[in-house]
Design a protein around this motif. Structure first.
Motif, PDB file in Angstrom:
ATOM      1  N   GLN B  20       0.829  -1.194   0.000  1.00 36.16           N
ATOM      2  CA  GLN B  20       0.000   0.000   0.000  1.00 36.16           C
ATOM      3  C   GLN B  20       0.870   1.252   0.000  1.00 36.16           C
ATOM      4  OE1 GLN B  20      -2.321  -0.572   3.542  1.00 36.16           O
ATOM      5  NE2 GLN B  20      -0.584  -0.348   4.901  1.00 36.16           N
ATOM      6  N   ARG B  21       0.266   2.355  -0.476  1.00 37.10           N
ATOM      7  CA  ARG B  21       0.991   3.625  -0.494  1.00 37.10           C
ATOM      8  C   ARG B  21       0.285   4.608   0.426  1.00 37.10           C
ATOM      9  NH1 ARG B  21       2.961   0.217  -2.533  1.00 37.10           N
ATOM     10  NH2 ARG B  21       3.663  -0.096  -4.672  1.00 37.10           N
ATOM     11  N   PHE B  22       1.091   5.260   1.241  1.00 37.44           N
ATOM     12  CA  PHE B  22       0.538   6.252   2.146  1.00 37.44           C
ATOM     13  C   PHE B  22       0.200   7.524   1.366  1.00 37.44           C
ATOM     14  CE2 PHE B  22       1.040   9.894   5.019  1.00 37.44           C
ATOM     15  CZ  PHE B  22       0.048   9.576   5.923  1.00 37.44           C
ATOM     16  N   CYS B  23      -0.996   8.036   1.578  1.00 41.75           N
ATOM     17  CA  CYS B  23      -1.446   9.253   0.887  1.00 41.75           C
ATOM     18  C   CYS B  23      -2.086  10.210   1.882  1.00 41.75           C
ATOM     19  CB  CYS B  23      -2.504   8.929  -0.161  1.00 41.75           C
ATOM     20  SG  CYS B  23      -1.936   7.890  -1.509  1.00 41.75           S
ATOM     21  N   ILE B  24      -2.054  11.475   1.535  1.00 43.44           N
ATOM     22  CA  ILE B  24      -2.838  12.476   2.272  1.00 43.44           C
ATOM     23  C   ILE B  24      -3.635  13.267   1.248  1.00 43.44           C
ATOM     24  CG2 ILE B  24      -2.795  14.505   3.763  1.00 43.44           C
ATOM     25  CD1 ILE B  24      -0.194  13.577   4.916  1.00 43.44           C
ATOM     26  N   ARG B  25      -4.946  13.398   1.511  1.00 39.95           N
ATOM     27  CA  ARG B  25      -5.763  14.249   0.666  1.00 39.95           C
ATOM     28  C   ARG B  25      -6.105  15.516   1.428  1.00 39.95           C
ATOM     29  NH1 ARG B  25     -11.562  15.415  -0.610  1.00 39.95           N
ATOM     30  NH2 ARG B  25     -11.527  16.031  -2.815  1.00 39.95           N
ATOM     31  N   HIS B  26      -5.859  16.632   0.777  1.00 36.84           N
ATOM     32  CA  HIS B  26      -6.238  17.929   1.337  1.00 36.84           C
ATOM     33  C   HIS B  26      -7.453  18.401   0.551  1.00 36.84           C
ATOM     34  CE1 HIS B  26      -2.278  18.347   3.417  1.00 36.84           C
ATOM     35  NE2 HIS B  26      -1.891  17.573   2.413  1.00 36.84           N
ATOM     36  N   ALA B  27      -8.591  18.508   1.230  1.00 35.96           N
ATOM     37  CA  ALA B  27      -9.830  18.885   0.536  1.00 35.96           C
ATOM     38  C   ALA B  27      -9.802  20.368   0.185  1.00 35.96           C
ATOM     39  CB  ALA B  27     -11.013  18.573   1.429  1.00 35.96           C
ATOM     40  N   PRO B  28     -10.303  20.713  -1.016  1.00 32.49           N
ATOM     41  CA  PRO B  28     -10.313  22.130  -1.404  1.00 32.49           C
ATOM     42  C   PRO B  28     -11.342  22.896  -0.582  1.00 32.49           C
ATOM     43  CG  PRO B  28     -11.479  20.807  -3.027  1.00 32.49           C
ATOM     44  CD  PRO B  28     -10.898  19.840  -2.036  1.00 32.49           C
ATOM     45  N   GLN B  29     -10.979  24.103  -0.217  1.00 30.99           N
ATOM     46  CA  GLN B  29     -11.931  24.940   0.513  1.00 30.99           C
ATOM     47  C   GLN B  29     -12.495  25.995  -0.440  1.00 30.99           C
ATOM     48  OE1 GLN B  29      -9.581  26.110   4.032  1.00 30.99           O
ATOM     49  NE2 GLN B  29      -8.940  23.974   4.050  1.00 30.99           N
ATOM     50  N   GLY B  30     -13.770  26.282  -0.285  1.00 33.02           N
ATOM     51  CA  GLY B  30     -14.407  27.284  -1.153  1.00 33.02           C
ATOM     52  C   GLY B  30     -14.608  26.731  -2.549  1.00 33.02           C
ATOM     53  N   ARG B  31     -14.605  27.632  -3.537  1.00 31.95           N
ATOM     54  CA  ARG B  31     -14.854  27.227  -4.914  1.00 31.95           C
ATOM     55  C   ARG B  31     -13.671  26.410  -5.440  1.00 31.95           C
ATOM     56  NH1 ARG B  31     -15.719  28.203 -10.160  1.00 31.95           N
ATOM     57  NH2 ARG B  31     -14.166  29.615 -10.960  1.00 31.95           N
ATOM     58  N   PRO B  32     -13.920  25.174  -5.959  1.00 29.52           N
ATOM     59  CA  PRO B  32     -12.810  24.348  -6.424  1.00 29.52           C
ATOM     60  C   PRO B  32     -12.142  24.941  -7.666  1.00 29.52           C
ATOM     61  CG  PRO B  32     -14.872  23.091  -6.334  1.00 29.52           C
ATOM     62  CD  PRO B  32     -15.228  24.516  -6.122  1.00 29.52           C
ATOM     63  N   ARG B  33     -10.810  25.005  -7.639  1.00 36.75           N
ATOM     64  CA  ARG B  33     -10.081  25.636  -8.735  1.00 36.75           C
ATOM     65  C   ARG B  33      -9.136  24.682  -9.452  1.00 36.75           C
ATOM     66  NH1 ARG B  33     -10.432  31.187  -8.362  1.00 36.75           N
ATOM     67  NH2 ARG B  33     -11.368  31.887  -6.423  1.00 36.75           N
ATOM     68  N   GLY B  34      -8.891  23.531  -8.884  1.00 39.62           N
ATOM     69  CA  GLY B  34      -7.971  22.631  -9.563  1.00 39.62           C
ATOM     70  C   GLY B  34      -7.606  21.447  -8.691  1.00 39.62           C
ATOM     71  N   ARG B  35      -6.886  20.501  -9.309  1.00 39.26           N
ATOM     72  CA  ARG B  35      -6.389  19.329  -8.595  1.00 39.26           C
ATOM     73  C   ARG B  35      -4.866  19.334  -8.718  1.00 39.26           C
ATOM     74  NH1 ARG B  35      -8.265  15.325 -12.285  1.00 39.26           N
ATOM     75  NH2 ARG B  35      -8.441  17.148 -13.623  1.00 39.26           N
ATOM     76  N   VAL B  36      -4.198  19.005  -7.635  1.00 36.02           N
ATOM     77  CA  VAL B  36      -2.732  19.045  -7.623  1.00 36.02           C
ATOM     78  C   VAL B  36      -2.202  17.717  -7.087  1.00 36.02           C
ATOM     79  CG1 VAL B  36      -0.688  20.213  -6.711  1.00 36.02           C
ATOM     80  CG2 VAL B  36      -2.753  21.542  -7.211  1.00 36.02           C
ATOM     81  N   LEU B  37      -1.308  17.093  -7.851  1.00 29.48           N
ATOM     82  CA  LEU B  37      -0.640  15.874  -7.383  1.00 29.48           C
ATOM     83  C   LEU B  37       0.794  16.226  -7.011  1.00 29.48           C
ATOM     84  CD1 LEU B  37      -0.401  12.783  -6.980  1.00 29.48           C
ATOM     85  CD2 LEU B  37       0.198  12.608  -9.408  1.00 29.48           C
ATOM     86  N   ARG B  58      -1.477  22.691   2.369  1.00 23.80           N
ATOM     87  CA  ARG B  58      -2.568  23.352   3.104  1.00 23.80           C
ATOM     88  C   ARG B  58      -2.892  24.711   2.507  1.00 23.80           C
ATOM     89  NH1 ARG B  58      -0.053  21.431   8.843  1.00 23.80           N
ATOM     90  NH2 ARG B  58      -0.252  19.236   8.292  1.00 23.80           N
ATOM     91  N   ALA B  59      -1.850  25.435   2.093  1.00 32.52           N
ATOM     92  CA  ALA B  59      -2.083  26.752   1.490  1.00 32.52           C
ATOM     93  C   ALA B  59      -2.871  26.600   0.187  1.00 32.52           C
ATOM     94  CB  ALA B  59      -0.750  27.461   1.241  1.00 32.52           C
ATOM     95  N   LEU B  60      -2.538  25.589  -0.592  1.00 32.83           N
ATOM     96  CA  LEU B  60      -3.249  25.371  -1.855  1.00 32.83           C
ATOM     97  C   LEU B  60      -4.693  24.934  -1.595  1.00 32.83           C
ATOM     98  CD1 LEU B  60      -0.522  23.649  -4.074  1.00 32.83           C
ATOM     99  CD2 LEU B  60      -1.426  25.974  -4.291  1.00 32.83           C
ATOM    100  N   ALA B  61      -4.885  24.070  -0.604  1.00 32.76           N
ATOM    101  CA  ALA B  61      -6.245  23.623  -0.273  1.00 32.76           C
ATOM    102  C   ALA B  61      -7.095  24.813   0.150  1.00 32.76           C
ATOM    103  CB  ALA B  61      -6.197  22.561   0.814  1.00 32.76           C
ATOM    104  N   ALA B  62      -6.490  25.704   0.933  1.00 30.25           N
ATOM    105  CA  ALA B  62      -7.230  26.890   1.390  1.00 30.25           C
ATOM    106  C   ALA B  62      -7.599  27.784   0.212  1.00 30.25           C
ATOM    107  CB  ALA B  62      -6.385  27.665   2.402  1.00 30.25           C
ATOM    108  N   ALA B  63      -6.814  27.713  -0.864  1.00 28.98           N
ATOM    109  CA  ALA B  63      -7.063  28.542  -2.047  1.00 28.98           C
ATOM    110  C   ALA B  63      -7.973  27.830  -3.055  1.00 28.98           C
ATOM    111  CB  ALA B  63      -5.739  28.936  -2.698  1.00 28.98           C
ATOM    112  N   GLY B  64      -8.476  26.641  -2.713  1.00 32.89           N
ATOM    113  CA  GLY B  64      -9.447  25.981  -3.579  1.00 32.89           C
ATOM    114  C   GLY B  64      -8.922  24.794  -4.383  1.00 32.89           C
ATOM    115  N   PHE B  65      -7.695  24.362  -4.104  1.00 33.14           N
ATOM    116  CA  PHE B  65      -7.144  23.212  -4.830  1.00 33.14           C
ATOM    117  C   PHE B  65      -7.263  21.936  -3.999  1.00 33.14           C
ATOM    118  CE2 PHE B  65      -5.071  26.935  -6.534  1.00 33.14           C
ATOM    119  CZ  PHE B  65      -5.074  26.712  -7.908  1.00 33.14           C
ATOM    120  N   ALA B  66      -7.642  20.836  -4.663  1.00 28.88           N
ATOM    121  CA  ALA B  66      -7.580  19.523  -4.015  1.00 28.88           C
ATOM    122  C   ALA B  66      -6.151  19.024  -4.196  1.00 28.88           C
ATOM    123  CB  ALA B  66      -8.547  18.560  -4.678  1.00 28.88           C
ATOM    124  N   VAL B  67      -5.486  18.679  -3.111  1.00 27.83           N
ATOM    125  CA  VAL B  67      -4.079  18.250  -3.208  1.00 27.83           C
ATOM    126  C   VAL B  67      -3.962  16.803  -2.751  1.00 27.83           C
ATOM    127  CG1 VAL B  67      -1.700  18.728  -2.522  1.00 27.83           C
ATOM    128  CG2 VAL B  67      -3.338  20.611  -2.693  1.00 27.83           C
TER     129      VAL B  67
END
Lengths: 300, 283
Positions: B20-37, B58-67
């Protein structure tokens, strides 16, 4: 969870979010394979120095899996402000609540009655100070790898003993000195260090009424359970720890207490990066833990 | 013990071959603007930059990106030993991570591959395997994988030299051992030939079709970009994907002894990504 998790894994792993004073800490719990008998001891791995929960060259990821495979659930986690955990960065003198959170999570999630706290470097120091502060009965034993006891005086003393005296014996040093090269600076450093070393560690501690090294010593002395001390032969931190325990009155006799098992790893560096030392350390740790678990079984 | 606020990030394990691979998903906050891997750096560089990766995510998630952060095979909290890793297994992991990110959305938002150091090399190779376009966000890209391999092997030589062994031919001997299919121990890591060969061959390859590219370099002094990256940037320009180069002041946090932050990099990265995905002009 797949049956083929990794190369060494008779274990299952879970990600946990621990709670510490309102912040979420990220922890990874390694559990023994399901068919093993219920564990009696868990190991809380406290990661020291500038490392997150995996450790240098993943030493704690691999150690946790070996411990779990041998029947000991192991939890490693990031302090507040480190790795993936929330909150502001803080140093090892200020992580008692973080260790509390780790103990609570390990006990609750792995169902172990008591825990061993294992720490490297300043995390070994933090483990002693945690016990000194909390006297927490959940802590059954302490495993300390290259504990950190640095002070200005101990650093100076160790440098004089292990670095400058070596350099004074080198021909190249004297040639450089005669040519007025960098060695002149080194000689000034030596004299400064000798002055500082002579001042000793007692004076500074007396003023503050308890340096962190003294809190460590109190924890070490009063702790009722077994103590495993692992020391690397090629590590400045370990040399300083030994020098300190010889020189600081608070540490007199503490290494010779009956509860202490000391293992010297002659070829090892600070983080046990060579495979042979790492294997020896793990074998010593497992042997010590198995003894401990056998006693717990007998007692219950 | 106080109660925890709703978690800003969700750690989980992704099932993969060899565990298995360890992952963390950061949910986008506010209007979704993109996905970042996010694609992490190599070995100790990954460890040292874990904090910066978390802060930026976290900064990207706060700006609307799913990371999505993923630890590759044999890295971090993922299954296996570092010695089990190969370049192609890592690309497979990343392909699976992009599929996960596509399935979990937010849908219909642009994808960005955010690489750090050797992660930039993986990102540029991954792009050709994806069935959707992706922008490229690079932190301190190396010109080629062979430089990174050389640096990694030097850790071993430095250790040997400190003990009075390891002469001038030692680098050649290491490469010969890898060439003969042997795994070598480097500073606590087992390095398998399947990884070394892939890393040595890796290039900062320009995308086949033009893509947005944002390259960041960090330097303690505000000086000009390094010539190696300038040459790679020229190749990308010629291939139609001219990278936007930014130099930001900060410590080389992936190499420093203590954990250090580069807040200016986080600010500049978030601003640059936001500027790429501005709301469309209302019709």
């Amino acid at each position: 969870m797949s049956a083929t998790t990794a190369t060494i894994d008779d274990c299952r792993e879970r990600a946990l979010l621990l709670s510490c004073e309102g912040e979420a800490l990220l922890g990874i719990l390694s559990l023994p394979a399901a068919e093993r008998p219920a564990p009696v001891l868990g190991v809380l791995i406290v990661v020291g120095g500038p490392q997150y929960r995996a450790g240098s060259h993943r030493q704690f990821t691999l150690l946790a899996r070996r411990l779990a495979a041998a029947g000991f659930p192991a939890l490693r986690f990031d302090y507040r402000g480190m790795g993936d955990s929330g909150g502001a960065a803080r140093d090892f003198m200020d992580v008692t609540p973080d260790i509390d959170a780790g103990l609570q999570a390990l006990q609750a999630e792995a169902g172990v009655p008591r825990c061993v706290v294992l720490g490297l470097c300043d995390a070994a120091s933090a483990a002693l100070m945690h016990w000194e502060q909390r006297r927490d009965p959940r802590v059954a034993a302490l495993a300390l790898l290259n504990p950190w006891t640095r002070s200005a005086a101990s650093l100076a003393r160790t440098q004089v003993k292990h670095y400058y005296l070596d350099r004074l014996r080198q021909r190249e040093f004297w040639l450089k000195l005669l040519r007025g090269g960098v060695a002149l600076q080194a000689l000034r450093g030596l004299l400064g260090n000798m002055r500082q070393a002579r001042q000793g560690s007692g004076a500074a501690a007396a003023v503050s009424g308890g340096s962190y090294q003294q809190r460590m010593a109190r924890g070490w002395r009063d702790f009722p359970g077994p103590l495993l001390l692992l020391l690397s032969g090629r590590d400045y931190t370990a040399k300083e720890f030994l020098d300190n325990s010889d020189n600081d009155p608070a540490w007199q006799g503490l290494l010779r207490l009956d509860k202490v098992r000391r293992v010297d790893l002659a070829e090892a560096d600070h983080t046990l990066s060579d495979p042979a030392s790492e294997q020896r350390a793990t074998a010593s740790l497992l042997d010590w833990l198995q003894n401990l678990a056998a006693k717990k079984d007998g007692a219950s | 013990m106080t109660s925890t606020a709703p978690s800003p990030f969700q750690p989980f394990f992704l099932e993969r071959p060899l565990g298995q691979r360890f992952c963390i998903r950061h949910a986008p906050q506010g209007r979704p603007r993109g996905r970042v891997l996010f694609i992490h750096a190599l070995a100790e560089e990954m460890n040292k930059s874990r904090r910066m990766a978390a802060l930026q995510s976290r900064a990207l998630a706060a700006a609307g990106f799913a990371v999505l952060q993923i630890d590759l095979l044999g890295c971090g909290d993922s299954s296996g030993d570092f010695g089990d890793a190969s370049w192609s297994a890592w690309l497979d992991d990343l392909q699976a991570a992009s599929a996960w990110l596509r399935a979990h959305g937010p849908a219909a938002t642009p994808l960005w591959l955010w690489g750090h150091r050797h992660g930039c090399l993986l990102a540029s190779e991954l792009l050709a395997r994806l069935d959707e376009p992706a922008g490229l966000l690079f932190w301190q890209p190396p010109a080629a994988g062979k430089n990174l391999l050389q640096q990694f092997l030097r850790l071993k030589l430095a250790g040997q030299m400190a003990e009075g062994a390891g002469g001038s031919g030692a680098m050649g001997e290491l490469k010969q051992a890898l060439g003969a299919g042997e795994t070598v121990d480097i500073a606590g890591y087992r390095l398998a030939p399947a990884l070394a060969v892939g890393l040595e061959a890796a290039q900062l390859t320009p995308p086949a079709t033009p893509m947005p590219a944002l390259w960041f370099e960090v330097s303690p002094q505000a000086e000009a970009a390094l010539p190696v990256t300038a040459a790679a940037a020229e190749r990308w320009r010629a291939a139609g994907s001219a990278p936007t180069l930014s130099l930001v002041q900060g410590p080389a946090f992936w190499q420093t002894t203590e954990i250090e932050d580069a807040p200016a990099l986080i600010e500049a990265t978030t601003a640059a990504l936001l500027s790429q995905v501005q709301d469309p002009v209302p019709a």
